[in-house]
Design a protein around this motif. Structure first.
Motif, PDB file in Angstrom:
ATOM      1  N   TYR A 152       0.711   4.437  -5.537  1.00  0.00           N
ATOM      2  CA  TYR A 152      -0.439   4.353  -6.449  1.00  0.00           C
ATOM      3  C   TYR A 152      -0.207   3.272  -7.516  1.00  0.00           C
ATOM      4  CZ  TYR A 152      -3.914   5.418  -9.967  1.00  0.00           C
ATOM      5  OH  TYR A 152      -4.933   5.297 -10.869  1.00  0.00           O
ATOM      6  N   PHE A 153       0.931   3.336  -8.201  1.00  0.00           N
ATOM      7  CA  PHE A 153       1.158   2.421  -9.320  1.00  0.00           C
ATOM      8  C   PHE A 153       1.458   0.992  -8.864  1.00  0.00           C
ATOM      9  CE2 PHE A 153       1.902   6.483 -11.552  1.00  0.00           C
ATOM     10  CZ  PHE A 153       1.019   6.288 -12.602  1.00  0.00           C
ATOM     11  N   SER A 154       1.778   0.813  -7.599  1.00  0.00           N
ATOM     12  CA  SER A 154       1.967  -0.548  -7.095  1.00  0.00           C
ATOM     13  C   SER A 154       0.633  -1.194  -6.719  1.00  0.00           C
ATOM     14  CB  SER A 154       2.890  -0.536  -5.866  1.00  0.00           C
ATOM     15  OG  SER A 154       2.260   0.133  -4.785  1.00  0.00           O
ATOM     16  N   GLY A 155      -0.459  -0.412  -6.798  1.00  0.00           N
ATOM     17  CA  GLY A 155      -1.781  -0.947  -6.517  1.00  0.00           C
ATOM     18  C   GLY A 155      -2.172  -0.890  -5.054  1.00  0.00           C
ATOM     19  N   GLU A 156      -1.380  -0.195  -4.248  1.00  0.00           N
ATOM     20  CA  GLU A 156      -1.681  -0.132  -2.811  1.00  0.00           C
ATOM     21  C   GLU A 156      -2.863   0.784  -2.508  1.00  0.00           C
ATOM     22  OE1 GLU A 156       1.849   0.874  -0.611  1.00  0.00           O
ATOM     23  OE2 GLU A 156       3.082  -0.445  -1.862  1.00  0.00           O
ATOM     24  N   LEU A 157      -3.161   1.692  -3.439  1.00  0.00           N
ATOM     25  CA  LEU A 157      -4.291   2.610  -3.266  1.00  0.00           C
ATOM     26  C   LEU A 157      -5.409   2.199  -4.217  1.00  0.00           C
ATOM     27  CD1 LEU A 157      -2.230   5.953  -3.353  1.00  0.00           C
ATOM     28  CD2 LEU A 157      -2.783   4.560  -1.347  1.00  0.00           C
ATOM     29  N   ASP A 158      -6.580   2.738  -4.031  1.00  0.00           N
ATOM     30  CA  ASP A 158      -7.679   2.544  -4.989  1.00  0.00           C
ATOM     31  C   ASP A 158      -7.266   3.170  -6.323  1.00  0.00           C
ATOM     32  OD1 ASP A 158     -10.079   2.988  -6.490  1.00  0.00           O
ATOM     33  OD2 ASP A 158     -11.223   2.647  -4.656  1.00  0.00           O
ATOM     34  N   TRP A 159      -7.501   2.457  -7.438  1.00  0.00           N
ATOM     35  CA  TRP A 159      -7.098   2.991  -8.756  1.00  0.00           C
ATOM     36  C   TRP A 159      -7.799   4.303  -9.076  1.00  0.00           C
ATOM     37  CZ3 TRP A 159      -2.787   1.139 -10.228  1.00  0.00           C
ATOM     38  CH2 TRP A 159      -2.462  -0.206 -10.017  1.00  0.00           C
ATOM     39  N   GLU A 160      -8.961   4.524  -8.478  1.00  0.00           N
ATOM     40  CA  GLU A 160      -9.682   5.779  -8.744  1.00  0.00           C
ATOM     41  C   GLU A 160      -9.103   6.955  -7.945  1.00  0.00           C
ATOM     42  OE1 GLU A 160     -11.881   6.233 -11.087  1.00  0.00           O
ATOM     43  OE2 GLU A 160     -11.759   4.110 -11.642  1.00  0.00           O
ATOM     44  N   LYS A 161      -8.207   6.674  -7.032  1.00  0.00           N
ATOM     45  CA  LYS A 161      -7.629   7.755  -6.206  1.00  0.00           C
ATOM     46  C   LYS A 161      -6.347   8.294  -6.848  1.00  0.00           C
ATOM     47  CE  LYS A 161      -9.684   6.379  -1.822  1.00  0.00           C
ATOM     48  NZ  LYS A 161      -9.486   5.921  -0.432  1.00  0.00           N
ATOM     49  N   TRP A 162      -6.482   8.681  -8.109  1.00  0.00           N
ATOM     50  CA  TRP A 162      -5.333   9.169  -8.864  1.00  0.00           C
ATOM     51  C   TRP A 162      -5.175  10.686  -8.771  1.00  0.00           C
ATOM     52  CZ3 TRP A 162      -6.933  12.715 -12.406  1.00  0.00           C
ATOM     53  CH2 TRP A 162      -8.264  12.630 -12.830  1.00  0.00           C
TER      54      TRP A 162
END
Length: 345
Positions: A152-162
């Motif tokens: 998540y924090f590396s930006g590999e996922l959508d930022w809204e998928k927290w």
């Protein structure tokens, strides 16, 4: 058999390695020598909160399997541990476990030891940070949430998928900022994060020593709020607290700008400074400005509470006490007079 009077003796006699942490104000290691001196009444407890010592004692044997005690002891008016309380807790330990700590405890022993007035349960968010730090310190495996948080924090996922990012994963990353590009990834992620993961991350960083580059990024975000016509004071408070582990050369311009402004010196921001960043107040003029802003909130109960709490810190005691007998501004003088009146009541 040698009579055991201190926790240091008990831990040393058991051939355990151990580390003492303060869990009251922020998660902070206490040097073994300092803790031994504190137990013997030679020095005041270094990080009191609400006139109590909130301790975590981690000890382990050659298997690196840590045991943890969370303990809370009252302090006297000088900030010293009450040795009778420590002695009473040791009696509970000896009755439950004997003098050898590095053994597996039965359920009955665990129940017997837990049933004492000195143990406490830290808040869930602080517990997550603490467990991550201990596991990193002992080179133990991360939680099952670590890898997903990294993605998540590396930006590999959508930022809204927290929503699927576990708090323990966030704290695992913060405990390992120097590994696997974690610090770099967090620095790049900060400007993209929605509120929920941003606040979770900043909350974990409150207890972490920051690299200069990460601290500078957080300071830049704080400066944006300071310069804003409509600053988000709750975000500014979170950013300020997160800078507690940054070098003063980076933070000084931030806290000076906050304390220069009555508007920015909101209660939430001042409480954050007192709770996490008290070392900023070692400079007498900064401490006086902080207390003036606190007085200007008009909340005398809060003023009394924070002053009483801060003056118990050994490193601030001789900074704050002289203010009671100096000639500060009328607003601060009035708040200090009311403080002394309430102490006599």
């Amino acid at each position: 058999m040698e009579t055991i009077h201190t926790l240091t003796q008990l831990l040393t006699n058991s051939d355990c390695q151990y580390q003492i942490y303060d869990l009251g104000r922020k998660i902070k290691k206490i040097d073994a020598k300092m803790f031994a001196d504190t137990e013997q009444g030679q020095v005041a407890y270094p990080y009191p909160m609400q006139r109590k010592a909130h301790l975590a004692i981690v000890y382990w044997n050659q298997d690196q399997q840590p045991w943890i005690w969370f303990l809370k002891f009252d302090l006297d008016e000088r900030g010293l541990l009450k040795q009778a309380d420590v002695g009473n807790f040791i009696k509970y330990v000896l009755e439950a476990m004997g003098t050898r700590l590095s053994q597996e405890m039965t359920e009955e022993q665990q129940h017997k030891l837990a049933n004492n007035p000195y143990t406490f349960k830290p808040a869930e968010d602080k517990m997550a940070v603490f467990h991550s730090q201990v596991r990193a310190e002992l080179n133990l495996a991360c939680s099952q949430y670590y890898e997903h948080a990294q993605h998540y924090f590396s930006g590999e996922l959508d930022w809204e998928k927290w929503h699927s990012v576990g708090l323990q994963g966030v704290t695992d990353i913060c405990a390992r900022l120097g590994q696997e590009q974690n610090g770099v990834n967090l620095r790049k992620a900060l400007k993209h994060l929605p509120n929920e993961p941003l606040y979770a991350l900043l909350g974990a960083l409150e207890h972490t020593e920051l690299s200069d580059k990460l601290a500078q990024r957080i300071a830049q975000m704080a400066q944006v709020e300071i310069d804003s016509g409509e600053p988000d004071l709750f975000l500014l408070s979170a950013l300020t607290r997160a800078l507690s582990g940054a070098s003063t050369s980076i933070t000084q311009s931030i806290y000076c700008a906050i304390l220069a402004s009555p508007r920015l010196s909101h209660q939430e921001v001042l409480i954050g400074i007192a709770g996490r960043c008290w070392h900023w107040l070692r400079d007498a003029s900064t401490a006086e400005q902080f207390l003036l802003r606190l007085a200007q909130t008009g909340d005398q109960a809060l003023f009394n509470q924070l002053f009483a709490d801060l003056v118990m810190l050994p490193e601030l005691r001789m900074v704050l006490l002289p203010l009671l007998h100096s000639s500060p501004s009328p607003e601060l003088a009035d708040a200090l007079i009311r403080l002394q009146q309430s102490a006599k009541a």
